[in-house]
Design a protein around this motif. Structure first.
Motif, short mmCIF file in Angstrom:
data_model
loop_
_atom_site.label_atom_id
_atom_site.label_comp_id
_atom_site.label_asym_id
_atom_site.label_seq_id
_atom_site.Cartn_x
_atom_site.Cartn_y
_atom_site.Cartn_z
N ASP A 96 -7.38 5.64 0.80
CA ASP A 96 -7.76 4.25 1.01
C ASP A 96 -6.54 3.41 1.38
OD1 ASP A 96 -9.66 2.05 0.99
OD2 ASP A 96 -8.70 1.42 -0.88
N ALA A 97 -5.44 3.64 0.67
CA ALA A 97 -4.21 2.90 0.96
C ALA A 97 -3.70 3.23 2.36
CB ALA A 97 -3.15 3.20 -0.09
N LEU A 98 -3.81 4.49 2.77
CA LEU A 98 -3.38 4.87 4.12
C LEU A 98 -4.23 4.18 5.18
CD1 LEU A 98 -2.62 8.64 3.59
CD2 LEU A 98 -0.98 6.88 4.24
N ASP A 99 -5.54 4.08 4.94
CA ASP A 99 -6.40 3.36 5.88
C ASP A 99 -5.97 1.90 6.00
OD1 ASP A 99 -8.02 5.51 6.57
OD2 ASP A 99 -9.52 5.08 5.03
N LYS A 100 -5.60 1.30 4.88
CA LYS A 100 -5.14 -0.10 4.89
C LYS A 100 -3.82 -0.23 5.64
CE LYS A 100 -7.60 -1.43 0.72
NZ LYS A 100 -7.51 -1.77 -0.70
N ILE A 101 -2.94 0.75 5.47
CA ILE A 101 -1.66 0.72 6.19
C ILE A 101 -1.91 0.80 7.69
CG2 ILE A 101 0.40 2.10 6.69
CD1 ILE A 101 0.55 2.69 3.65
N ILE A 102 -2.77 1.69 8.11
CA ILE A 102 -3.08 1.83 9.54
C ILE A 102 -3.66 0.53 10.09
CG2 ILE A 102 -4.59 3.01 11.19
CD1 ILE A 102 -4.23 5.52 9.32
N ASN A 103 -4.61 -0.05 9.36
CA ASN A 103 -5.23 -1.31 9.79
C ASN A 103 -4.21 -2.43 9.89
OD1 ASN A 103 -6.58 -4.04 8.95
ND2 ASN A 103 -8.20 -2.79 9.88
N ASN A 104 -3.33 -2.51 8.91
CA ASN A 104 -2.32 -3.57 8.92
C ASN A 104 -1.27 -3.36 10.00
OD1 ASN A 104 -2.78 -5.68 6.77
ND2 ASN A 104 -3.19 -3.80 5.65
N CYS A 105 -0.96 -2.12 10.33
CA CYS A 105 -0.06 -1.85 11.46
C CYS A 105 -0.68 -2.39 12.75
CB CYS A 105 0.21 -0.36 11.59
SG CYS A 105 1.35 0.31 10.37
N GLN A 106 -1.98 -2.18 12.91
CA GLN A 106 -2.67 -2.70 14.09
C GLN A 106 -2.66 -4.22 14.10
OE1 GLN A 106 -6.35 -0.57 13.47
NE2 GLN A 106 -5.68 1.16 14.70
N GLN A 107 -2.88 -4.85 12.95
CA GLN A 107 -2.85 -6.31 12.87
C GLN A 107 -1.46 -6.84 13.20
OE1 GLN A 107 -4.23 -7.66 9.05
NE2 GLN A 107 -6.33 -7.00 9.41
N CYS A 108 -0.44 -6.16 12.71
CA CYS A 108 0.93 -6.59 12.99
C CYS A 108 1.22 -6.48 14.48
CB CYS A 108 1.90 -5.74 12.18
SG CYS A 108 3.59 -6.33 12.27
N ASN A 160 0.82 -1.21 0.00
CA ASN A 160 0.00 0.00 0.00
C ASN A 160 0.85 1.26 0.00
OD1 ASN A 160 -3.01 -0.52 0.07
ND2 ASN A 160 -2.25 -2.04 1.51
N ALA A 161 2.03 1.22 0.62
CA ALA A 161 2.94 2.37 0.55
C ALA A 161 3.39 2.58 -0.89
CB ALA A 161 4.13 2.15 1.48
N LYS A 182 2.81 5.87 -3.35
CA LYS A 182 3.89 6.47 -4.13
C LYS A 182 3.46 6.63 -5.59
CE LYS A 182 8.76 5.83 -5.24
NZ LYS A 182 9.92 4.95 -5.12
N LEU A 183 2.83 5.59 -6.15
CA LEU A 183 2.35 5.67 -7.53
C LEU A 183 1.28 6.74 -7.69
CD1 LEU A 183 2.11 1.89 -8.50
CD2 LEU A 183 3.74 3.58 -9.37
N VAL A 184 0.38 6.81 -6.72
CA VAL A 184 -0.69 7.82 -6.77
C VAL A 184 -0.08 9.21 -6.81
CG1 VAL A 184 -2.57 8.87 -5.43
CG2 VAL A 184 -2.50 6.40 -5.71
N LEU A 185 0.89 9.45 -5.93
CA LEU A 185 1.50 10.78 -5.86
C LEU A 185 2.33 11.10 -7.11
CD1 LEU A 185 2.59 10.80 -2.12
CD2 LEU A 185 0.65 12.00 -3.15
#
Length: 69
Positions: A46-58, A27-28, A32-35
């Motif tokens: 949306d990708a940032l939300d997924k990153i936050i969620n996955n940080c919590q899962q980790c 997602n990072a 990068k591609l989006v920017l």
């Protein structure tokens, strides 16, 4: 619990922690591609939300590793 069972359980816990890290990286890269390509801001959010969620899962997976000792 035998040593083999402990190793197997630890390997599973590490695998479970590694999976969200892979999704974070993916997602990072998407952000990068989006920017770089002026894509819609919503894709980055949306990708940032997924990153936050996955940080919590980790974090939860790492806690399980700690708790399994």
């Amino acid at each position: 619990m035998t040593s083999d069972n402990q190793t197997e359980q630890l390997n599973k816990l590490v695998h479970d922690a590694r999976a969200p890290l892979n999704r974070i990286s993916m997602n990072a890269e998407l952000i990068k591609l989006v920017l770089e390509n002026d894509m819609p801001k919503e894709k980055a959010l949306d990708a940032l939300d997924k990153i936050i969620n996955n940080c919590q899962q980790c974090s939860e997976s790492l806690q399980k590793i700690t708790d399994s000792k």
